[in-house]
Design a protein around this motif. Structure first.
Motif, PDB file in Angstrom:
ATOM      1  N   TRP A 211       0.835  -1.208   0.000  1.00  0.00           N
ATOM      2  CA  TRP A 211       0.000   0.000   0.000  1.00  0.00           C
ATOM      3  C   TRP A 211       0.869   1.257   0.000  1.00  0.00           C
ATOM      4  CZ3 TRP A 211       0.024   3.917   3.544  1.00  0.00           C
ATOM      5  CH2 TRP A 211       0.639   3.666   4.777  1.00  0.00           C
ATOM      6  N   GLU A 214       2.117   1.860  -3.509  1.00  0.00           N
ATOM      7  CA  GLU A 214       1.009   2.439  -4.273  1.00  0.00           C
ATOM      8  C   GLU A 214       0.856   3.918  -3.963  1.00  0.00           C
ATOM      9  OE1 GLU A 214      -0.810   1.243  -6.625  1.00  0.00           O
ATOM     10  OE2 GLU A 214      -1.557  -0.781  -6.226  1.00  0.00           O
ATOM     11  N   TYR A 218       1.336   6.972  -6.719  1.00  0.00           N
ATOM     12  CA  TYR A 218       0.285   7.933  -7.037  1.00  0.00           C
ATOM     13  C   TYR A 218       0.660   9.343  -6.609  1.00  0.00           C
ATOM     14  CZ  TYR A 218      -2.943   4.770  -9.186  1.00  0.00           C
ATOM     15  OH  TYR A 218      -3.535   3.919 -10.081  1.00  0.00           O
ATOM     16  N   GLY A 242     -10.295   6.897 -12.733  1.00  0.00           N
ATOM     17  CA  GLY A 242     -10.094   6.287 -11.427  1.00  0.00           C
ATOM     18  C   GLY A 242     -11.363   5.642 -10.894  1.00  0.00           C
ATOM     19  N   LYS A 243     -12.489   6.289 -11.080  1.00  0.00           N
ATOM     20  CA  LYS A 243     -13.768   5.730 -10.632  1.00  0.00           C
ATOM     21  C   LYS A 243     -14.115   4.470 -11.416  1.00  0.00           C
ATOM     22  CE  LYS A 243     -15.706  10.178  -9.174  1.00  0.00           C
ATOM     23  NZ  LYS A 243     -16.712  11.225  -9.480  1.00  0.00           N
ATOM     24  N   LEU A 246     -11.954   1.627 -10.086  1.00  0.00           N
ATOM     25  CA  LEU A 246     -12.386   1.152  -8.779  1.00  0.00           C
ATOM     26  C   LEU A 246     -13.635   0.281  -8.891  1.00  0.00           C
ATOM     27  CD1 LEU A 246     -12.159   1.070  -5.709  1.00  0.00           C
ATOM     28  CD2 LEU A 246     -13.414   3.252  -5.634  1.00  0.00           C
ATOM     29  N   GLU A 249     -12.564  -3.025 -10.302  1.00  0.00           N
ATOM     30  CA  GLU A 249     -11.774  -3.802  -9.342  1.00  0.00           C
ATOM     31  C   GLU A 249     -12.657  -4.437  -8.272  1.00  0.00           C
ATOM     32  OE1 GLU A 249      -7.605  -3.067  -7.109  1.00  0.00           O
ATOM     33  OE2 GLU A 249      -9.191  -1.668  -6.511  1.00  0.00           O
ATOM     34  N   ARG A 267      -5.939   0.309  -0.147  1.00  0.00           N
ATOM     35  CA  ARG A 267      -5.005   0.777  -1.170  1.00  0.00           C
ATOM     36  C   ARG A 267      -5.602   1.929  -1.971  1.00  0.00           C
ATOM     37  NH1 ARG A 267      -1.436  -3.994  -3.104  1.00  0.00           N
ATOM     38  NH2 ARG A 267      -1.818  -3.210  -5.204  1.00  0.00           N
ATOM     39  N   THR A 268      -6.892   1.876  -2.234  1.00  0.00           N
ATOM     40  CA  THR A 268      -7.554   2.958  -2.960  1.00  0.00           C
ATOM     41  C   THR A 268      -7.463   4.265  -2.186  1.00  0.00           C
ATOM     42  OG1 THR A 268      -9.087   1.464  -4.073  1.00  0.00           O
ATOM     43  CG2 THR A 268      -9.746   3.774  -3.900  1.00  0.00           C
ATOM     44  N   LYS A 271      -3.963   5.546  -2.538  1.00  0.00           N
ATOM     45  CA  LYS A 271      -3.712   6.113  -3.865  1.00  0.00           C
ATOM     46  C   LYS A 271      -4.323   7.507  -3.990  1.00  0.00           C
ATOM     47  CE  LYS A 271      -5.179   2.384  -6.149  1.00  0.00           C
ATOM     48  NZ  LYS A 271      -5.495   1.448  -7.265  1.00  0.00           N
TER      49      LYS A 271
END
Length: 309
Positions: A211, A214, A218, A242-243, A246, A249, A267-268, A271
């Motif tokens: 993480w 990441e 970013y 990005g949306k 996500l 994912e 992690r999101t 980022k």
């Protein structure tokens, strides 16, 4: 003529998979290794393989400037293929398939499909499948209406450039933290060229980032977008992509590895935080930026043009 350029740093651990795969595609003398003062056996291994060699001081390495220096060392190469030391070509005709895309005279650069490395975790697998689908495509400047910032997506882990077009747009930028491939793709599109994605040209290449890694990656993306704000002005903001990532994912993990959902969400958040701090990097002290970046060497000195190395 086609030449392959590979920047290396302590690549010995990657060599048993990387070198045999590339030697199935090209002759040894078509490969230029640009080494950054490796302390392992990289130089010896490259010499034994018959590859061309040059060195650059590790402290002076720059993602754009060093690659541009290498391009200028190969004035007779019509097609320049850039790879990284951990990208393993999947088939003996992978580079031939990249080269074939230049049959269209308006295509200035192409990139291949990156597959998850053996043993990749579900988050790695999804990221590669999302960014490198099975369907080839060609993008022009008008594609930004459909793809937005994704229009300029391109990766120098497996990419090829028409040398004449590369030089026409000024070559790779020499003073960026990273993203030299993205900036060059954008310049080519604005100059009226096309960018190709060749899904049939494949290499195994992925990373299992922590993480924190990441976050740092970013942060650097945020720095790139802050300093090269014209990218977002010309091709759109990164938030929409990005949306979409996500959503894809979370759906993938729910169906295939639900236990990884908390990890993905953490992690999101990292980022997003890293990216926002990177966009605001002009308000941060230099030492803090160095600690937050995946490329701390970028911050310890003014970034110089490396053409003369």
């Amino acid at each position: 003529m086609l030449n392959v350029i590979v920047p290396t740093l302590n690549a010995a651990k990657d060599w048993p998979r990387f070198a045999p795969a590339i030697l199935k595609c090209v002759r040894p003398e078509q490969v230029l290794i640009v080494d950054s003062e490796s302390t392992d056996d990289t130089i010896e291994l490259a010499s034994e393989a018959g590859f061309k060699l040059c060195s650059v001081a590790r402290a002076k390495f720059n993602h754009g400037g060093t690659r541009q220096m290498a391009a200028e060392m190969l004035p007779d190469a019509e097609i320049l293929v850039y790879m990284t030391q951990d990208a393993v070509l999947a088939e003996p005709d992978a580079l031939a398939k990249l080269q074939a895309a230049f049959g269209d005279p308006n295509v200035a650069a192409v990139y291949g499909r990156q597959l998850p490395r053996p043993g990749a975790d579900p988050i790695e697998i999804h990221a590669r499948n999302f960014n490198y689908p099975a369907l080839s495509q060609t993008r022009s400047l008008s594609s930004r209406k459909q793809f937005g910032i994704k229009t300029v997506f391109l990766s120098n882990s497996l990419a090829a450039y028409r040398r004449s077009a590369l030089m026409e747009v000024g070559g790779f930028p020499t003073n960026v933290i990273f993203g030299e491939d993205t900036i060059t793709a954008a310049r080519m599109l604005l100059a009226g060229y096309k960018i190709g994605y060749v899904a049939e040209a494949r290499a195994y290449h992925s990373h299992s980032y922590t993480w924190m890694q990441e976050f740092k990656r970013y942060f650097d993306i945020g720095v790139l977008h802050s300093r090269e704000h014209w990218l977002l002005e010309e091709f759109g903001q990164a938030s929409g992509e990005g949306k979409r990532f996500l959503q894809s994912e979370l759906t993938y993990l729910w169906r295939n590895a639900a236990a990884q959902l908390p990890v993905a969400l953490t992690r999101t958040f990292g980022k997003m935080l890293g990216y926002r701090l990177g966009r605001a990097e002009d308000q941060l002290p230099l030492e803090i930026k160095r600690r937050l970046s995946m490329h701390p060497g970028f911050w310890v000195k003014p970034v110089a043009n490396t053409h003369g190395l």
